[in-house]
Structure formats: C-alpha cells, structure tokens
Design a protein around this motif. Structure first.
Motif, mmCIF file in Angstrom:
data_model
loop_
_atom_site.group_PDB
_atom_site.id
_atom_site.type_symbol
_atom_site.label_atom_id
_atom_site.label_comp_id
_atom_site.label_asym_id
_atom_site.label_seq_id
_atom_site.Cartn_x
_atom_site.Cartn_y
_atom_site.Cartn_z
ATOM 1 N N ASP A 117 6.090 -27.489 50.775
ATOM 2 C CA ASP A 117 5.532 -27.991 49.565
ATOM 3 C C ASP A 117 6.546 -27.999 48.738
ATOM 4 O O ASP A 117 5.943 -28.232 47.720
ATOM 5 N N VAL A 118 7.559 -26.828 48.284
ATOM 6 C CA VAL A 118 8.063 -26.705 47.279
ATOM 7 C C VAL A 118 8.708 -28.420 47.317
ATOM 8 O O VAL A 118 8.360 -28.606 45.317
ATOM 9 N N ALA A 119 9.590 -28.591 47.887
ATOM 10 C CA ALA A 119 10.036 -29.794 47.922
ATOM 11 C C ALA A 119 9.168 -31.103 47.219
ATOM 12 O O ALA A 119 9.270 -31.696 46.972
ATOM 13 N N PHE A 120 7.938 -31.112 48.290
ATOM 14 C CA PHE A 120 6.436 -32.222 48.382
ATOM 15 C C PHE A 120 6.519 -32.003 47.004
ATOM 16 O O PHE A 120 5.863 -32.813 45.466
ATOM 17 N N ARG A 121 6.074 -30.865 45.859
ATOM 18 C CA ARG A 121 5.080 -30.822 44.840
ATOM 19 C C ARG A 121 6.685 -31.308 43.261
ATOM 20 O O ARG A 121 5.890 -32.177 42.420
ATOM 21 N N LYS A 151 12.862 -28.230 36.814
ATOM 22 C CA LYS A 151 11.464 -28.135 37.515
ATOM 23 C C LYS A 151 9.845 -27.895 37.124
ATOM 24 O O LYS A 151 9.155 -27.584 38.717
ATOM 25 N N LYS A 152 9.983 -28.016 35.651
ATOM 26 C CA LYS A 152 8.618 -27.656 35.430
ATOM 27 C C LYS A 152 8.039 -29.906 35.359
ATOM 28 O O LYS A 152 6.573 -29.873 35.684
ATOM 29 N N GLU A 190 5.844 -21.882 39.188
ATOM 30 C CA GLU A 190 4.376 -21.019 40.209
ATOM 31 C C GLU A 190 5.162 -21.034 41.588
ATOM 32 O O GLU A 190 4.591 -20.382 42.316
ATOM 33 N N GLU A 191 5.763 -23.004 41.243
ATOM 34 C CA GLU A 191 5.676 -22.855 43.089
ATOM 35 C C GLU A 191 7.066 -21.991 43.127
ATOM 36 O O GLU A 191 7.127 -22.233 44.756
#
Length: 788
Positions: free
Chosen positions: A26-30, A62-63, A234-235
């Motif tokens: 999920d983190v990589a996808f976002r 990252k944001k 958040e992620e």
C-alpha cells in the motif's frame, strides 16, 4: 581486510528511482500515485555527506511525489571518523555508503560532484582555489543539465561558515545563469546535454531578525517559504523530521546524535529564501501551477497531464485503479523515446501499473567478487502476486561495463501456476577489466558502487507491456589481491635490525590456484620472502612475513618496496620511511583509546612497551605501572569508564605520572577533567603550513631527547589542530602559538603544568593525523612528550 563486500542480492528496482520502503504494498502504491501527478524535480545541493536537508527532501518526495536529488559536492574524506581509524579515502568510502543509506531513507536520488574534501576551510576563496572554480562550476552545470531540476535548494551560500559550504553555495548561485547559457561549457552539447533553465534557487534561512538587530544575510526574508517538517506523513506514521532524523542516523562516522535531537525537538517549520528566479517562458503563462505541490513550486511553470493528475488524487484500491493505470502505461510507452519529459511520464506510469499489479523482479549473481576472464551466472526471479496479471515475461541483460556474454542475453521466464518464473544468464568478465577494489582507490569515480548489470524484463499484462528492472553489482579484482599490512613502515636511522613487512594475499579466483610473489626493496636492502604460494579455495588469505635488512648508512627519507604477482594491473607499492628519532628512556606507556588506534600503532612502530588501559586498570597500583598515560582524541566522549575514573588519573599525576591528553570537543569537556581549569573553544588552525611560534625554547618538550627544529613543523597534513583552549589557569605554560593567516588566537595548542610530583600535558594539535603518516617531526615531538 582491504575491502568491503556488498550483499549478493538486490531487490526490485523498476525503471525509476530507488524506494525507501518495500517495493510493493500500500505505501509503495500510494507513493506511485503521487508520482503520477507532476513532473517536478527538486535538487538539494550540499557540501558534505550529512549536509543535505533531508527533511525537505522527504517532505516533497513523500507528500507530493516530486522527484528529488541529493547532490553532494565531496565524499567527506577530509572529515573526522568517530567509529574507527579510517581517514581520507578509506573514510570517503564509509561516508559514501552512509550517504547512500541516508538518501534511500529520504527518497532522494544521490549524486556526487567528486570535489576534494581537504579538511575544514575558513573561506570560499581557499576552497575554490583547491577545487578549481571552473572544475566545480562545470560539474554542477553538467549535472543540472542532465537531471533538469525545476527548483534547487541549498543550506549553504549565505552563512560565513565552513569554506566548503560557502563555495558550493556560490557555485549553485552562479550555475543558475550558466546552465541556461549555451555558450557556457558548449562541449556539453556534443554529449547530448542541452541548456536548462532552473526556475528557482532557494537558500536556507537560519533565523529571524530580532527587534533592534541589523539583519544578517542569512536571516529570514519577509517572503520566506515555509516547509512544515514536523507534519505527519499519514502513510508512514512518521513526521518528515523523523524521517530525516533516521537518515542522519546512518552517518555513524560523524556522531550525529546532537543534530538528530535538534530535528526531533526543534522548530516545526524550516524556511527558504528565494535567491534567483527565472521569468516564465513564453507559452507557459497559462500553465502556472498552484500550490498543489507545495510552496517551493507555487507559480513554477509546469505542463501536467489532467488524467494522470486525477489518478494521483484517487483514493481507490490497487485493484480498482489497476485497469486505468495499465491503460496509461500503454499510452505512454510508445512516446518514451520522444523527449526527456515523455520518458519520465512513461517511467511513472510504468511503475504505478506494476505496483498495482503486484509485480516483482529480483536478480542475484552466483559470485559477487569476480576476476577478469571469470564466467558468472545471473539468476532472475519474477513473481506476480495476487490476482494473475502477467501473461508472459521476456528478460534480457543490459551492461554498463564492457562485459562479454556467454550465451543468449535474452530469456523467456516460463511462469508456473503461482505466477513465478526463473531464468539464468551467463556472462564473462573480459580480460583486462578495470578493478573495483580496493574501494579507496576508486571512491572518486562516478561509477563507484553503482550497478554494472541490469536484468530488464518485459511483462505482458493483457495488451500492455510493463518493464521491470533489477540491478546487479559485482566487484572486480585481480586473481590474487595484495595488501601491505600496517603500512607505511618505520626504520630508525642507523638501525640494522631486520624489518618485518606483512603482505596479505587474498585468493579472489573461484577455485584453487598457485601464485608467485615477487618482492623487491630499495637497492642495498636485501629482501627475504617466500615466492611460491598455494591457495586451496576462493577467499583464502595468507599472510607472508617478509624480512627486509636496512643498511646502517640509510639516509633519512622514503624508500619504496614493491610486491608483484602476475595478473595485477601494476605492482603494489608501500613506503619505508627512515627517520632520525631518539627514543626516550621510558617505561611502559598506557593508552586510553577512543575510536582511533594511531597511538597504539605508533608506539608499536617505535618499539616502545605499551598497553591498552581498560576498565579494570584504574586502580592506583595498576596505573603506577605506567610511566606515561595517553588519553586519546575525544576519549571522554566515548569512554564512560574514563569519565568515571578521571579522578584516579589526576591522582596518578600527583604521585609522579605523566598524563598526555589529546584534543576534545567543547561540548564533551568538563572542568573537573583537568587538574586546573581549561576552557575549550571552537578555535582551530586549518592551514597545515601555519607558522608555529615556540614560546618557551628551553622547555624539555623542544629539547629532550630530540632537539626540535623549524623544519619539524613542515609538511603537516590537513591542519594544525582544532578546539584550542581559549582560557586556562596560570598553572599552565603555553608552549606554542599558531594561527591561520590574518588571525590571532590564544596560544592554547599545547599546555603543560606540574601537578604534585607529575606532569599534565594538554594538546589540541592534530598529532594523530601526522603520526599515522610517520611524519618525522611529529615522531620526534611525540618522543619528547613521552620523556616529560
């Protein structure tokens, strides 16, 4: 050991910058969705490893999905090392690897300008004289034209601080105009690098102007741009300051805890002042961005894709967005060679679709240390996790070095029912290939520690082709590695005692082999060493002890010893240094070590009886066994047992012992450590050729057992010393005055005092840098210290 080894396995890297998190999930996808929304590129330029603004890099990467670069001017080889004795090129290797780990955490792509780090400098002018102004500017311009950043930030350029900081800041400001001018370094055009106009250059603000205070150049301007580094991502469940603090923690050699604490407890916002801004180019007036990618980019002209922007802001699951992402990847693929911009669009859509489809490619090599002529095998492993998307996988090798192939460089990876497939590729390292070891000899090369081989896999997912990429790094070495142990070697003038020289031989071949060692010394220096060696297995090491007989009439100076084994690109050389030094009539010397081993090594080279003092050795009876005790550089910071037992050492001096204390930093020094008050400062003398004025010519330090001459202070390396005492009790006698040109500082470089029946000697001079080089004058001065 003479080299480091890298881990043999390298995980997925798509055609995209390295990620800090696992490549799937999920983190990589976002993150991949955020990357779709813009083609903005942020470059942070810094002087040394650990100087970059990791929090701002992490914030924009990252944001907002901005592509970020950490550009480091030097490898940090001229700094201090708080985890071991390595200095200069060997320290550059350590700091490069630390910076690689930090950039990965920050999410930044790492680039080095490979300018020399020659120790602390006090001026921009001195730094640019050493670097070469045109050399530094050309490397900066070349990199900007290659990476095409929209915005550049730097911590440097407005403070009157480290000369390297001042210089690289000035180079960045100058490069703003130079990079856009085709007449500047026109040879770049022949290499396919076109002029590039950076939209903005920002410099870090370091404080507000207080009421009644005259603004300094580095004070925050009225329109300074904020970066809220304590905002939560958040992620990841961490603030951007916490991410930057984790990156700083990788710089173990630099002792970054104080700065880590500042990140975690400091101001919630950092500020940048706009230094240079380019006009909005024609045709972009209607494409000016809002603040959707943060205030540094507000108003920066930038063409974007509405469909990709919408996908980047979607909150749907991977499964729900996968069809749209595959469609975008298929649309972008045919245009990937049209321009730099279309290539980057393809890279981002390709990655997002691959992450949404849960595709992974790994590559490993059967031997990470290879010799010229050796064959090796790369294994590629593909996996389609989750719902089956991959119909077929065709993989190939891509080489960054001139490796030969042994067989087909293309392979079809047959997938099983679980969506997994494996393929193998054979290749041969060509004869005559340049080595990568020892690392210290190659640290300033642009290719240093960069993968030389890539496995590329085209994955068919319905009607869409996705490309995955996995890098492989190998080290290349001669069949037998040769390294002199504990070099250079000291010979006392007039001595005819045989000198033992250790030669460590390492079998780098993939099996048994024989080797013939030839060792030659200076004319008139007979050498005895075994010639034939047998290695039974790869990685086997043998230590050969050679005996070299110095002649009685060998004049002081340097002599060369060469070791040669067939297969080496050239002989390996080391130095025999003949030094006229009279040793003191002293008993055993104790050393309270920190992270450095120079004093233990120097005492061994001089043949003086010595011992490492440990926790169990602070009793009066044990301490009184030593005529002299040396406290190593910064030992009070690293030896809790020293701090706890410092009173026992002062009592030892009172009973008649001699205590030699090397430099400490201001924040780790306490009043009670010395018998009489000493106040340290940040004063330092950075010029290694700064004049040394003897204040007490008849003091034993200058006369017994060696008479020190003016020439004994010539040829120092890097600096005179640092963290000089600025105040001291009248009980101390200052022995030497020194300062950089144009400066006057208190003469606290060497302070000596009688305490009870003994002698206390505090010195802030950088003896350890000189003694490790067998500097003749430093050796004579050290012998005199032991005789105090």
């Amino acid at each position: 050991m003479y080299h480091y080894r890298l881990a043999p396995l390298f995980l997925l890297f798509l055609v995209f910058p390295a990620a800090t998190e696992p490549p799937l999930g999920d983190v990589a996808f976002r993150q991949s969705l955020k990357d779709l929304g813009n083609d903005l590129r942020l470059m942070c330029v810094a002087a040394h490893p650990d100087d970059e603004d990791g929090a701002t890099l992490a914030y924009y990467r990252k944001k907002y999905g901005v592509t970020t670069f950490a550009v480091i001017a030097t490898r940090g080889e001229g700094g201090q090392n708080e985890i071991g004795p390595e200095l200069y090129e060997e320290l550059g290797v350590i700091r490069t690897r630390e910076m690689m780990a930090a950039a990965e955490i920050e999410g930044a792509q790492l680039r080095f300008l490979n300018l020399p780090e020659f120790g602390f400098s006090k001026s921009r002018e001195e730094t640019l004289a050493v670097w070469g102004h045109d050399v530094a500017l050309e490397r900066m311009v070349r990199l900007i034209r290659k990476e095409q950043p929209n915005v550049i930030i730097t911590n440097h350029g407005r403070l009157i601080d480290h000369g390297h900081h001042q210089a690289i800041g000035a180079v960045v400001f100058e490069a703003f105009d130079a990079t856009a001018d085709p007449a500047v370094f026109p040879e770049h055009l022949d290499e396919g690098l076109r002029p590039w106009q950076v939209a903005r250059v920002y410099s870090r603000s370091w404080g507000e102007t207080l009421d009644g205070q005259t603004p300094e150049p580095w004070h925050r301007g009225p329109n300074a741009v904020p970066v809220p580094i304590h905002e939560l991502n958040e992620e990841r469940g961490r603030t951007y300051a916490e991410i930057a603090a984790a990156a700083l923690g990788t710089h173990e050699s630099q002792g970054m805890q104080v700065f880590i604490d500042r990140y975690l407890t400091g101001e919630p916002v950092v500020y940048y002042d706009l230094i240079r801004e380019a006009p909005v180019p024609a045709g972009f007036e209607g494409m000016v961005m809002d603040e959707a990618c943060g205030p540094l980019f507000a108003g920066v002209p930038h063409a974007t894709n509405a469909d990709l922007r919408a996908l980047s802001e979607a909150n749907d699951t991977r499964t729900a967005l996968k069809p749209a992402l595959l469609k975008q990847a298929a649309t972008a693929r045919p245009m990937r060679k049209n321009s730099d911009a279309t290539r980057r669009i393809w890279q981002r859509t390709n990655r997002a679709a691959a992450v949404a489809a849960d595709l992974r490619l790994e590559a490993s090599v059967n031997d990470t240390l290879l010799v010229p002529g050796q064959a090796a095998t790369i294994t590629a492993k593909f996996r389609d996790f989750g719902a089956r998307d991959a119909d077929s996988v065709r993989a190939r090798l891509r080489f960054r070095r001139a490796f030969q192939t042994n067989g087909d460089t293309n392979a079809v990876l047959t997938l099983n029912e679980h969506g997994a497939g494996t393929g193998q590729f054979a290749f041969v390292v060509p004869p005559g290939s340049a080595p990568t070891l020892p690392y210290a000899a190659h640290v300033f090369e642009n290719s240093f520690l960069q993968p030389q081989i890539y496995v590329e896999a085209d994955v068919q997912c319905g009607g869409t082709t996705l490309t995955l990429e996995a890098p492989v790094y190998v080290d290349i070495a001669p069949p037998v590695g040769v390294n002199f142990v504990d070099a250079p070697y000291l010979v006392q003038a007039g001595s005819t005692a045989p000198l033992t020289v250790g030669v460590l031989l390492s079998n780098n071949a993939d099996g048994p082999q024989e080797a013939t060692l030839s060792l030659s010394g200076p004319t008139g220096w007979p050498v005895q060493a075994p010639a034939q060696l047998q290695f039974a297995a790869e990685d086997e090491q043998q230590l050969v002890q050679a005996r070299i007989q110095p002649p009685a009439d060998a004049a002081p100076g340097d002599y060369t010893v060469q070791a040669w084994i067939p297969g080496l690109p050239s002989p390996v050389e080391t130095t025999l240094r003949v030094v006229d030094v009279v040793l003191p009539e002293t008993g055993r010397v104790g050393v309270i070590q920190s992270y450095d081993d120079t004093y233990m090594t120097t005492l061994a080279r001089l043949g003086i009886d010595h011992e490492d003092i440990t926790l169990e050795d602070f009793s009066p009876a044990r301490l009184d066994q030593f005529d002299t005790i040396i406290i190593d550089i910064r030992a009070y910071q690293y030896r809790a047992d020293l701090v706890a037992n410092n009173g026992a050492l002062l009592d030892y001096v009172q009973r008649g012992g001699t205590l030699l204390v090397n430099y400490m930093k201001t924040f780790e020094w306490q009043r009670e450590f010395a018998p009489y008050p000493i106040t340290l400062s940040r004063n330092r003398v950075t010029r290694e050729d700064a004049p040394m004025e003897v204040l007490v010519p008849d003091h034993p330090f200058f006369n017994h057992p060696n008479t020190l001459q003016d020439a004994d202070w010539d040829g120092w390396r890097q600096e005179r010393g640092l963290y000089f005492p600025v105040k001291w009790d009248d009980a101390y006698t200052p022995l030497i005055a020194t300062a950089d040109p144009g400066e006057v500082i208190p003469p606290g470089s060497c302070l000596v005092a009688e305490y009870g029946e003994g002698t206390y000697f505090y010195t802030a001079l950088g003896w350890y840098r000189q003694l490790r080089e067998l500097h003749p004058g430093a050796l004579r001065a050290f012998a005199n210290m032991l005789a105090l």
